[in-house]
Design an enzyme around this catalytic site. Structure first.
Site, PDB file in Angstrom:
ATOM      1  CE  LYS A  22      -1.753   1.542   4.076  1.00  0.00           C
ATOM      2  NZ  LYS A  22      -1.373   2.952   4.319  1.00  0.00           N
ATOM      3  CG  ASN A  23       2.490   2.633   3.568  1.00  0.00           C
ATOM      4  OD1 ASN A  23       1.300   2.901   3.394  1.00  0.00           O
ATOM      5  ND2 ASN A  23       3.025   2.469   4.762  1.00  0.00           N
ATOM      6  CB  CYS A 117      -4.718  10.580  12.296  1.00  0.00           C
ATOM      7  SG  CYS A 117      -3.090   9.889  12.309  1.00  0.00           S
ATOM      8  NE  ARG A 122       0.818  10.249  10.486  1.00  0.00           N
ATOM      9  CZ  ARG A 122       0.353   9.228   9.784  1.00  0.00           C
ATOM     10  NH1 ARG A 122      -0.830   8.752  10.028  1.00  0.00           N
ATOM     11  NH2 ARG A 122       1.085   8.696   8.833  1.00  0.00           N
ATOM     12  CG  ASP A 308       3.394   1.266   9.602  1.00  0.00           C
ATOM     13  OD1 ASP A 308       3.032   2.124  10.420  1.00  0.00           O
ATOM     14  OD2 ASP A 308       3.474   1.500   8.375  1.00  0.00           O
ATOM     15  NE  ARG A 400      -6.789   4.067   6.226  1.00  0.00           N
ATOM     16  CZ  ARG A 400      -5.818   4.398   7.065  1.00  0.00           C
ATOM     17  NH1 ARG A 400      -6.020   4.410   8.339  1.00  0.00           N
ATOM     18  NH2 ARG A 400      -4.634   4.737   6.602  1.00  0.00           N
TER      19      ARG A 400
END
Ligand code: UD1
Length: 430
Positions: A22-23, A117, A122, A308, A400
């Site tokens: 994803k990233n 978030c 961030r 993560d 997500r």
């Protein structure tokens, strides 16, 4: 809105294939703003975040089409549009990665500030500092970053902040540097595999980037970039999550489409914990252990232990034979999962930037709430091993970043049901 109902206790066994990263896919999709012609991306995961960026690109005059399998075709149709609005950007922070390519190619960008978030404040100060160095005029107006530059001129840019390098920041600066006049030097660049993948993609398009995979990138600007076909790297965090699944359930999982060298820090900790990891060419076999040994972990930018994977290791270490400490050096507030894991019988105390985890003999199924992407993965892992039934609400967070996660786990022997959470709809519609 969906919830997961998990019947715990199964030892996971078999093989699972990891999806594309994803990233890596997100900035690479944004980089297509720079290309002339039709780009074909392979190994693009089917995820909510990818859909959001597709929608943002659509509003920026970029056609994004899903092709069979995991391929995607991207082509700029109209390059007069420069605004990424709040409604979409607020759904996904990584949307900020359109800022660099818009500025470089269309000389103007107006992108909503993503805001904070649950995992922390961030800021995007390093993105702004970097893009300003190219001579762009950048202001923050009415909640938007507004960037303008007739021409970008090469610069020497240092991208270090309070918490180390920045992944999306490096991506943004890199995507601007490739079209800037002259040679740009980016110091303290993030060297995460996802940044290296973006740089590889840009070079295939005709960019001239040296130092890929290191903290110093040298970028010789070019006039134009061509569309290419490119395959995205496998998702190292999804692979790492399956590794922890094997460890926590004392199972035996072969993880396919996995680049073990992207997970060196994770594999090192798993081995210290007592888990067996057999690295193969494009896969990894992970075999659990009867006794989970306690360890100390600090999250750090790559090649350090990834933030993560922090939440997933909290779940695993909550069953260790002793006391573990996990210190979060990238997002010091990223511990929303701790209270939920404690509801399941874990004994974790948050001490400043650290979680002190006193291992318990067992976890017990409970009703818990997923607060963010990796926290939800941690709760699924805890649910897999807990005694009885675990109900996780707000699993849209997991959608997500993990493609067909319950299907993949169930093929390995897990018992996860996705159900419509009627209660949540009523609450959220008020
Ligand atoms: C990316 C990943 C995310 C991962 C994170 C850290 C994507 C889409 N997301 O997020 O999954 O958890 O890297 O590996 O790739 N910071 C500043 N100023 C800035 C930018 C960042 O102070 O301008 C700080 C952040 O608050 C954080 C640290 O630097 O404390 C690292 O953030 P960054 O690498 O930018 O994370 P993202 O790119 O947003």
């Amino acid at each position: 809105m969906d919830k997961f109902v998990i019947a715990g206790g199964a030892r996971l066994k078999g093989a699972v294939r990891v999806s594309g990263s994803k990233n890596a896919a997100l900035p690479i999709m944004a980089a297509c703003i720079l290309a002339q012609g039709k780009t074909v991306l392979k190994n693009v995961p089917r995820l909510f975040d990818i859909e959001i960026l597709s929608e943002i690109l659509g509003k920026l005059g970029v056609s994004v089409k899903r092709l069979p399998n995991s391929d995607m075709e991207i082509q700029v149709i109209d390059d007069s549009k420069c605004v990424a609005d709040y409604d979409l950007v607020s759904k996904m922070r990584a949307s900020i990665c359109v800022l660099g390519p818009l500025l470089a190619k269309r000389h103007e960008a107006k992108v909503s500030l993503p805001g904070g978030c649950v995992i922390g404040v961030r800021p995007i100060d390093l993105h702004i500092k970097g893009l300003s160095a190219f001579g762009a005029n950048i202001t923050v107006e009415h909640g938007y970053v507004v960037a303008r530059a007739k021409k970008l001129k090469s610069a020497e840019i240092y991208l270090g902040g309070m918490f180390g390098s920045t992944v999306t920041g490096t991506a943004n600066i890199l995507m601007a540097a490739v079209l800037a006049e002259g040679t740009t030097i980016i110091e303290n660049a993030a060297c995460e595999p996802e940044v290296a993948d973006l740089a590889g993609f840009l070079n295939k398009m005709g960019a001239k980037i040296k130092g890929i995979g290191t903290h110093k990138l040298l970028v010789k600007g070019v006039r134009r970039l061509k569309a290419v076909t490119y395959s995205i790297i496998p998702d190292r965090i999804e692979a790492g999550t399956f590794m922890v699944a094997a460890a926590v359930t004392n199972g035996n999982i072969t993880i396919e489409n996995c680049i073990a060298e992207h997970l060196t820090a994770v594999i090192d900790k798993l081995r210290e914990i007592g888990v067996t990891v057999n690295k193969k060419k494009n896969s990894c076999q992970v075999i659990g252990t009867d006794r989970i040994k306690p360890v100390y972990i600090s999250t750090l930018p790559y090649p350090g232990f990834p933030t993560d994977m922090q939440a997933q290791f909290c779940s695993l270490l909550s069953l260790a034979d002793g006391i573990s400490v996990i210190t979060e050096r990238v997002y010091p507030d990223r511990f929303m999962h701790v209270a939920e894991l404690n509801r399941m019988g874990a004994n974790i105390k948050k001490e400043g930037e650290s979680a002190v985890i006193v291992g318990v003999k067992k976890l017990s199924g409970a009703q818990v709430i997923a607060s963010d992407l990796r926290a939800s993965a941690a709760l699924v892992l805890a649910g897999l091993v807990a005694e009885g039934q675990t109900e996780i609400t707000r699993v849209y967070h997991i959608d997500r970043g993990y493609e067909k996660i319950e299907e993949k786990f169930n093929k390995l022997g897990a018992r996860i049901q996705r159900k419509l959470d009627k209660k949540l709809i009523v609450v959220e519609e008020k």
